[in-house]
Design an enzyme around this catalytic site. Structure first.
Site, PDB file in Angstrom:
ATOM      1  N   HIS A   1      14.002 -12.871 -13.844  1.00  0.00           N
ATOM      2  CA  HIS A   1      15.507 -13.637 -13.270  1.00  0.00           C
ATOM      3  C   HIS A   1      15.389 -14.204 -11.899  1.00  0.00           C
ATOM      4  CE1 HIS A   1      16.689 -12.030 -17.223  1.00  0.00           C
ATOM      5  NE2 HIS A   1      16.335 -11.301 -16.462  1.00  0.00           N
ATOM      6  N   GLU A  49      -5.878  -5.836   2.896  1.00  0.00           N
ATOM      7  CA  GLU A  49      -6.576  -5.308   4.203  1.00  0.00           C
ATOM      8  C   GLU A  49      -7.820  -5.262   3.881  1.00  0.00           C
ATOM      9  OE1 GLU A  49      -4.699  -1.952   6.286  1.00  0.00           O
ATOM     10  OE2 GLU A  49      -3.426  -2.935   7.174  1.00  0.00           O
ATOM     11  N   LYS A  91      -2.287  -3.762  16.858  1.00  0.00           N
ATOM     12  CA  LYS A  91      -2.898  -3.290  17.682  1.00  0.00           C
ATOM     13  C   LYS A  91      -2.296  -3.102  19.343  1.00  0.00           C
ATOM     14  CE  LYS A  91      -3.059   0.505  14.122  1.00  0.00           C
ATOM     15  NZ  LYS A  91      -4.224   1.733  13.789  1.00  0.00           N
TER      16      LYS A  91
HETATM   17  O1  PA5 Z   1      -5.659   1.100   6.170  1.00  0.00           O
HETATM   18  C1  PA5 Z   1      -5.765   1.181   7.181  1.00  0.00           C
HETATM   19  O2  PA5 Z   1      -6.243   2.527   7.532  1.00  0.00           O
HETATM   20  C2  PA5 Z   1      -4.583   0.983   8.449  1.00  0.00           C
HETATM   21  O3  PA5 Z   1      -3.717   0.417   7.558  1.00  0.00           O
HETATM   22  C3  PA5 Z   1      -4.167   1.892   8.714  1.00  0.00           C
HETATM   23  O4  PA5 Z   1      -3.473   2.867   7.218  1.00  0.00           O
HETATM   24  C4  PA5 Z   1      -2.575   2.365   9.104  1.00  0.00           C
HETATM   25  O5  PA5 Z   1      -3.041   1.179   9.885  1.00  0.00           O
HETATM   26  C5  PA5 Z   1      -2.187   3.764  10.007  1.00  0.00           C
HETATM   27  O6  PA5 Z   1      -2.985   3.663  11.166  1.00  0.00           O
HETATM   28  P1  PA5 Z   1      -3.283   5.477  11.234  1.00  0.00           P
HETATM   29  O7  PA5 Z   1      -3.317   5.747  10.281  1.00  0.00           O
HETATM   30  O8  PA5 Z   1      -4.007   5.483  12.301  1.00  0.00           O
HETATM   31  O9  PA5 Z   1      -2.355   5.328  12.198  1.00  0.00           O
END
Ligand code: PA5
Length: 487
Positions: free
Chosen positions: A330, A301, A444
């Protein structure tokens, strides 16, 4: 399971010989000349990070020192551990992966199956995916009147988390009534803004903060990761001490003296100069598999970005893969050794496992198994790891090994901080912003639109307009394949 590390000094070691050109050839390995070349850029980016931190940015660097919060979490957890039989963490991505990694690394592998006395705290369940089968099974399995629910969301509105939370809240209310249900809910969210913050204030939930200015995937060392860990009896003081130890050992701007920067440089050079577009993290310990899953999200990410800092389209990022030794020898190693030479492989070894199993005897009728007599399983695993590193190197597949003396809270804290700094430097070397996740936000928003959330009407129209198109590309389930377009 008590930590051996005091957290004062880093205990992680690296052997990166096998990622170098000397070991795997110039076409596949990083050369000293490449490290020399990137060193000034690393040093300059280091200076920038230090300056930004001093000016109030890079807040994730401060989390290991938030000892006031730790005291508050420990006090809450100590009381809750005696009171609740079950604990459900509701959250997804950065709001759950760190806690899962921590409990997997530090708690008994069958913790939920232990007796209440041996377990020392509630059983641990996670509702991350809104998979109705798992959610229904979880809510039917836990002892609802004795269940604590911790809903974790930084934005306070993620669809999966809020849906799972509403389902859990509904089940709690049905079991114990609205008033008591409120007492069994703890919300970890932004201290000031967001839907969950407003709901928590209205309903009077106990809350813990998600630190503002820190991306979800970098919040493991805050209440996001630490509260669930403490509820499961993990040593969060040791974890943060380990993170501080790593922070103290990564203060140099010299790429060869700062483990995080060295890892960032090797990975980014391997990706951009040597075609290693995949980074495999392969611990030789079941307990660290969750860590490689957590890192997978962090690397993906943070670095998977369309735009550079100069607003140019770059479509950059190295694909992180999680693997587990020796199981994946394996499953995956055939591909890693003989398939496309497009991977950099990070092995993680453990010098002393927390338990050992010795093979006392080999059956007299099977002399071929004599070599296992007197062997320890930990020794077998370590040798397999060495053998894998050797075989990969022989096949000119760049790899490096990180070793830990044992698995404990401080070592895990070291890894969390190390990987975060590595990732931030990785972003800098790729010239992308490692923070934010526009690609995730797009999905989202599309989900909100498809679920009919107010304010997303236009997007909904756009998304549903494509429905019905492309029918000739859909068949199966009793429908015959469509006629060929030229028929
Ligand atoms: O790293 C990030 O910001 C994302 O992976 C969020 O953690 C994930 O989308 C969940 O978001 P939130 O904590 O707002 O529910």
């Amino acid at each position: 399971m008590s930590p051996q590390g005091t957290g004062e000094r880093s205990r992680l070691t690296i052997d990166y010989r096998n990622s170098m050109a000397d070991a795997v050839g110039e076409q596949h390995g990083v050369s000293d000349a490449m490290l020399d070349e990137i060193a000034p850029e690393v040093a300059a980016q280091h200076e920038r990070l230090v300056a930004e931190h001093e000016a109030g940015g890079q807040r994730w660097m401060d989390l290991p020192s938030d000892t006031g919060l730790v005291e508050e979490i420990e006090a809450f957890a100590a009381e809750a551990r005696g009171r609740y039989r079950d604990f459900i963490l509701v959250g997804i991505g950065g709001s759950s992966l760190g806690a899962i990694a921590t409990v997997q690394a530090l708690a008994h592998p069958y913790r939920n199956l232990l007796s209440d006395e041996r377990r020392g705290g509630p059983r641990f369940f996670v509702l991350d995916n809104p998979d109705p089968e798992k959610v229904a099974a979880t809510l039917a399995t836990v002892d609802l009147p004795n269940t604590l629910v911790n809903v974790v969301t930084k934005s306070g509105q993620t669809a999966e988390t809020m849906a799972n939370f509403l389902a859990a809240r509904q089940a709690l209310e049905a079991a114990v009534g609205r008033e008591r249900a409120r007492e069994q809910i703890v919300a970890t969210t932004d201290p000031k803004v967001g839907l969950l913050r407003a709901l928590a204030d209205e309903e009077g939930y106990r809350t813990f903060p998600v630190p503002p200015g820190v991306d979800g995937r970098m919040t493991v060392l805050s209440a996001v990761g630490m509260l669930p860990a403490a509820l499961c009896g993990c040593d969060i003081g040791g974890l943060l001490a380990g993170a501080r130890a790593m922070r103290a050992s990564t203060e140099s701007g010299d790429v060869r003296r700062n483990l995080a920067y060295l890892l960032a440089a090797i990975s980014i050079l391997a990706d951009t100069r040597l075609g290693k577009s995949i980074l495999v993290t392969m611990p030789y310990a079941d307990a660290l598999f969750g860590l490689s899953d957590w890192f997978r999200q962090l690397w993906a990410e943070s670095l998977g970005k369309k735009l550079s800092l100069d607003n140019e389209v770059v479509f950059t990022g190295q694909t992180p893969i999680k693997a587990l030794g020796a199981i994946d020898q394996h499953s995956q190693i055939q591909l890693y050794t003989e398939g496309p030479n497009d991977k950099l492989i990070s092995l993680i070894g453990v010098d002393a496992y927390r338990a050992e199993v010795t093979i006392e005897e080999a059956p007299a009728g099977a002399p071929e198994l004599d070599y296992l007599k007197g062997a320890e399983l930990g020794q077998l695993l370590r040798r397999e790891q060495h053998a894998t590193a050797w075989a990969l190197t022989e096949a000119q597949r760049p790899n490096f090994t990180m070793s830990v003396p044992t698995i404990d809270a401080a070592i895990l804290g070291e890894f969390f901080y190390l990987y975060e700094l590595q990732t931030v430097m990785g972003g800098a070397l790729l010239n992308v912003n490692p923070f934010g996740q526009p690609g995730v936000e797009a999905g989202k928003n599309a989900t909100y639109a498809l679920m009919g959330r107010k304010g997303y009407e236009d997007l909904r129209e756009e998304l549903t307009a494509t429905d019905g198109a492309g029918e000739r590309h859909r068949w199966g389930g009793g429908r015959p394949p469509p006629p060929h377009p030229r028929e």
